[in-house]
Structure formats: structure tokens, C-alpha cells
Design an enzyme around this catalytic site. Structure first.
Site, PDB file in Angstrom:
ATOM      1  N   LYS A 167       2.486 -10.689 -22.779  1.00  0.00           N
ATOM      2  CA  LYS A 167       2.832 -11.013 -21.217  1.00  0.00           C
ATOM      3  C   LYS A 167       3.950 -12.184 -21.310  1.00  0.00           C
ATOM      4  O   LYS A 167       3.775 -13.259 -20.654  1.00  0.00           O
ATOM      5  CB  LYS A 167       1.770 -11.392 -20.203  1.00  0.00           C
ATOM      6  CG  LYS A 167       1.089  -9.968 -20.130  1.00  0.00           C
ATOM      7  CD  LYS A 167       0.070  -9.964 -18.799  1.00  0.00           C
ATOM      8  CE  LYS A 167      -1.237 -10.696 -19.361  1.00  0.00           C
ATOM      9  NZ  LYS A 167      -2.397 -10.591 -18.259  1.00  0.00           N
ATOM     10  N   HIS A 168       4.781 -12.217 -22.375  1.00  0.00           N
ATOM     11  CA  HIS A 168       5.795 -13.487 -22.290  1.00  0.00           C
ATOM     12  C   HIS A 168       7.165 -12.806 -23.058  1.00  0.00           C
ATOM     13  O   HIS A 168       6.853 -11.649 -23.591  1.00  0.00           O
ATOM     14  CB  HIS A 168       5.466 -14.643 -23.097  1.00  0.00           C
ATOM     15  CG  HIS A 168       4.595 -14.365 -24.507  1.00  0.00           C
ATOM     16  ND1 HIS A 168       5.130 -13.739 -25.506  1.00  0.00           N
ATOM     17  CD2 HIS A 168       3.078 -14.728 -24.335  1.00  0.00           C
ATOM     18  CE1 HIS A 168       4.055 -13.603 -26.393  1.00  0.00           C
ATOM     19  NE2 HIS A 168       2.852 -14.310 -25.695  1.00  0.00           N
TER      20      HIS A 168
END
Ligand code: TYD
Length: 142
Positions: A52-53
Site C-alpha cells: 500500500k505504497h
């Protein structure tokens, strides 16, 4: 240039004999960069989504050396989902790829080969910020 950089699967050769199997990879053979760092993710709790980056500078190759998992990637090239389930398959991720790793099997060991040493400042951890930066990069290249 950012548009042409897309994720792709790599197949590593297996050196097998009657003792078992061995997979090797090195910089600028199957891995298209100088290897600076290796880390791995394991014992992942069921239902967990990792990542999630996005990274502004790092390129990665991810390999499920044991078990399996899925990786959703969003980059200038669009969105795509990959499943890794073989110790001799790697997924190349270009710079500026938003990634989410999920559906880890209990035995999954996800090895990540990186083109950089760790630098928290090159991470974008908000999806909206990531989209804005990607749009700016796209405009610069038009
Ligand atoms: P994190 O980026 O949250 O992992 P993931 O991308 O798998 O969700 O990293 C977890 C922790 O480990 C965080 O405290 C930062 C640290 N870390 C390092 O110190 N060096 C590294 O190379 C990486 C990838 C993480």
C-alpha cells in the site's frame, strides 16, 4: 519514459539434479538493475494486505520462494494483478508502482530484491498523493 516502464514476469532458470533444485539470479542478467538490498516477508497473518505504497526511486523484483500470494500493481501503464506461486518466477516492478500484496498462503515467503538501500523518504504512502505525482510525471513527458 514512465509510460513504457511496466511490470513484467521473469522466469529464472532452475538448475536441478538428483539432489534437488537451485535457482540463481544476478544483477543485469534476469534482474535489470544493480542489486542493493534483499528483504523477505513471511508468517503473514491471514487477510493481511501489505505494501500500500509506491517508491519514487526503487525498482523491485518480487519472488514467492515458498507458497503463493497476489500482487496488485498500479502504475503509469495501468492496473494489473499478478499471482506468484513458483520459486523461479519473479515480478519486476518499475519506479512509481503502487503495490498491494495480499492472499498470502500460510507458508508464503515473499522475497523482494531492490535496486536501492532503504530510504523512508522515497515512499509515497497515500494513494491520492501517488496519483497526483504520477499525473505530474506524465505531464512532464508530454
Ligand atoms: P513496510 O514498508 O511497512 O513493509 P511492507 O511494504 O511489506 O508493508 O516495512 C515494515 C517495517 O520495516 C517498517 O518499520 C520499515 C522497515 N523496513 C526497513 O527498515 N527496511 C526495509 O528495507 C524495509 C522494506 C522495511
Amino acid at each position: 519514459m514512465i509510460k513504457n516502464n511496466k511490470p513484467y514476469l521473469i522466469t529464472f532458470s532452475i538448475h536441478g539434479d538428483d539432489r534437488g533444485k537451485l535457482v540463481v539470479t544476478q544483477s543485469h542478467e534476469d534482474i535489470p538493475f544493480d542489486i542493493k538490498r534483499v528483504f523477505y516477508i513471511y508468517n503473514t497473518l491471514s487477510g493481511t494486505v501489505r505494501g500500500k505504497h509506491a517508491n519514487r526511486e526503487s525498482e523491485f523484483v518480487m519472488v514467492a520462494i515458498c507458497g503463493n500470494c497476489k500482487i496488485r500493481v498500479c502504475c503509469a501503464n495501468g492496473e494489473e494483478t499478478f499471482e506468484l506461486s513458483s520459486a523461479n518466477k519473479g515480478l519486476f516492478l518499475p519506479k512509481m508502482s503502487w503495490k498491494e500484496m495480499y492472499d498470502f498462503s500460510d507458508d508464503c515467503i515473499l522475497m523482494v530484491i531492490a535496486s536501492t538501500c532503504y530510504d523512508n523518504n522515497e515512499y509515497i504512502r497515500d494513494f491520492g498523493d501517488f496519483q497526483k505525482e504520477l499525473d505530474l510525471l506524465r505531464k512532464k513527458e508530454v
